[in-house]
Design an enzyme around this catalytic site. Structure first.
Site, PDB file in Angstrom:
ATOM      1  N   VAL A 160      -0.310 -28.572 -48.541  1.00  0.00           N
ATOM      2  CA  VAL A 160       0.879 -27.797 -49.280  1.00  0.00           C
ATOM      3  C   VAL A 160       1.264 -26.496 -48.220  1.00  0.00           C
ATOM      4  CG1 VAL A 160      -0.336 -26.056 -50.610  1.00  0.00           C
ATOM      5  CG2 VAL A 160       1.720 -26.420 -51.371  1.00  0.00           C
ATOM      6  N   HIS A 161       2.196 -26.525 -48.345  1.00  0.00           N
ATOM      7  CA  HIS A 161       3.448 -25.735 -47.155  1.00  0.00           C
ATOM      8  C   HIS A 161       3.837 -24.695 -48.190  1.00  0.00           C
ATOM      9  CE1 HIS A 161       5.661 -24.184 -43.545  1.00  0.00           C
ATOM     10  NE2 HIS A 161       5.048 -23.397 -44.292  1.00  0.00           N
ATOM     11  N   VAL A 162       3.391 -23.616 -48.045  1.00  0.00           N
ATOM     12  CA  VAL A 162       3.991 -22.485 -49.902  1.00  0.00           C
ATOM     13  C   VAL A 162       4.810 -21.719 -48.532  1.00  0.00           C
ATOM     14  CG1 VAL A 162       3.466 -20.634 -50.393  1.00  0.00           C
ATOM     15  CG2 VAL A 162       2.009 -22.705 -50.848  1.00  0.00           C
TER      16      VAL A 162
END
Length: 350
Positions: free
Chosen positions: A143-145
């Site tokens: 994931v890339h917040v």
């Protein structure tokens, strides 16, 4: 061989409990844009891992080119897997996985999370893999917040990761999970409490992972791998401070490779390979053997010469530090003591 995942549906199959692999996660900063990125250097760093989760992949074709560069660098077969484009605006990213075929099997379950609450700007991407030496499975999620305008913009996604963690368990019952990525939030922030309550812990607790503009300095503790220690027991873990591996200063590394350093877990007896380029060894690049002014704990800082509890607390309060020369701001640290701190070899970046 590259695969592109478009569907969000998959079959749930029986799974086992542990894995053997060196698993890494790396935000490679706009991989696929026309930005002068040195794929040979990216591949040299990526070749230290058996499975690598990639964030900020801008085009699946770039992942295929990196796969080819890895095969050239390693002399081994690699495979890759890319998600479809994710994002709410014209700016969109993909997620990717790369793996060494001699060490890792892709099993199934490649899926972008169905975010019914529409919390994530870029919904997490996961797949099930197996370490070939032991033959046991694990789930890797990436994931890339969102960065947003500030920390408050990131907190809803961080909170939603607890629900995502539960969903991974429901989708892959009994399978160890690794939640990897660029979270844009340090692991000791209070917003992580819901995920911690589910038994997850961060692999990286006190080491910064983003390259400062000052050579040898690191800024933020954003990149990490979350896992349950009762399900996985890493043989080692850490941050690979890759500029030392590729012979670049921080300015060059940020321009040609990435502004993030990769993080990793070595599972079930796996070892991080000692690969060299231009005479530099892995030991120079591993964060575990040095103290980071911007990421180290008070206890770590106290291992430096002339740094006791009071000065360690002052270092923490004075962050961020551009380079070690700024330590002369501390009461009692003049040129002579600074030279002794640097000569100890304990300080990251010298």
């Amino acid at each position: 061989m590259q695969r592109l995942v478009m569907s969000a549906f998959f079959a749930v199959l029986p799974v086992l409990a542990e894995a053997d692999a060196v698993v890494g996660s790396w935000n490679v900063e706009h991989l696929g844009w026309n930005n002068g990125k040195r794929l040979d250097l990216v591949a040299h760093v990526a070749n230290h891992f058996d499975l690598l989760a990639v964030q900020e992949l801008m085009a699946p074709a770039a992942l295929a080119r990196l796969e080819a560069a890895l095969e050239t660098a390693s002399g081994e077969a690699w495979s890759s897997l890319a998600s479809h484009a994710l994002g709410r605006t014209s700016y969109q990213e993909h997620y990717g996985f790369l793996w060494r075929e001699a060490e890792i099997d892709y099993l199934d379950g490649a899926v972008v999370f169905l975010d019914h609450g529409d919390v994530f700007a870029r919904e997490p991407f996961s797949a099930r893999f197996r370490g070939r030496r032991v033959g046991e499975a694990f789930v890797a999620a990436s994931v890339h917040v969102t960065y947003g305008d500030g920390v408050d913009d990131r907190l809803p996604e961080i909170a939603a990761l607890a629900d995502y963690w539960r969903w991974l368990d429901e989708a892959h019952p009994g399978t160890p999970r690794l939640l990897m990525g660029d979270f844009n939030l340090p692991p000791d922030h209070a917003a992580w409490a819901p995920l911690r309550a589910l038994g997850a812990v961060p692999a990286i607790t006190d080491q910064a992972t983003t390259l400062s503009t000052a050579d040898g300095a690191y800024a933020s503790r954003y990149d990490n791998i979350w896992y349950r220690p009762d399900r996985l027991s890493p043989a080692s873990l850490g941050v690979v401070r890759y500029p030392a591996l590729v012979g670049l200063d921080h300015g060059q590394a940020r321009d040609r490779v990435s502004d993030h350093a990769p993080v990793y877990l070595a599972l079930h007896g796996g070892e991080l390979a000692r690969l060299t380029r231009d005479g530099e060894g892995l030991a120079t690049a591993l964060a575990a053997g040095c103290v980071d002014l911007n990421g180290g704990s008070v206890a770590d800082l106290e291992t430096l010469p002339h740094i006791g509890p009071a000065r360690a607390a002052a270092i923490v309060a004075g962050r961020p530090w551009g380079d070690s020369g700024e330590l002369t701001r501390l009461d009692g640290i003049a040129a002579g003591r600074l030279a002794e701190i640097r000569a100890s070899g304990r300080l990251c970046g010298g």
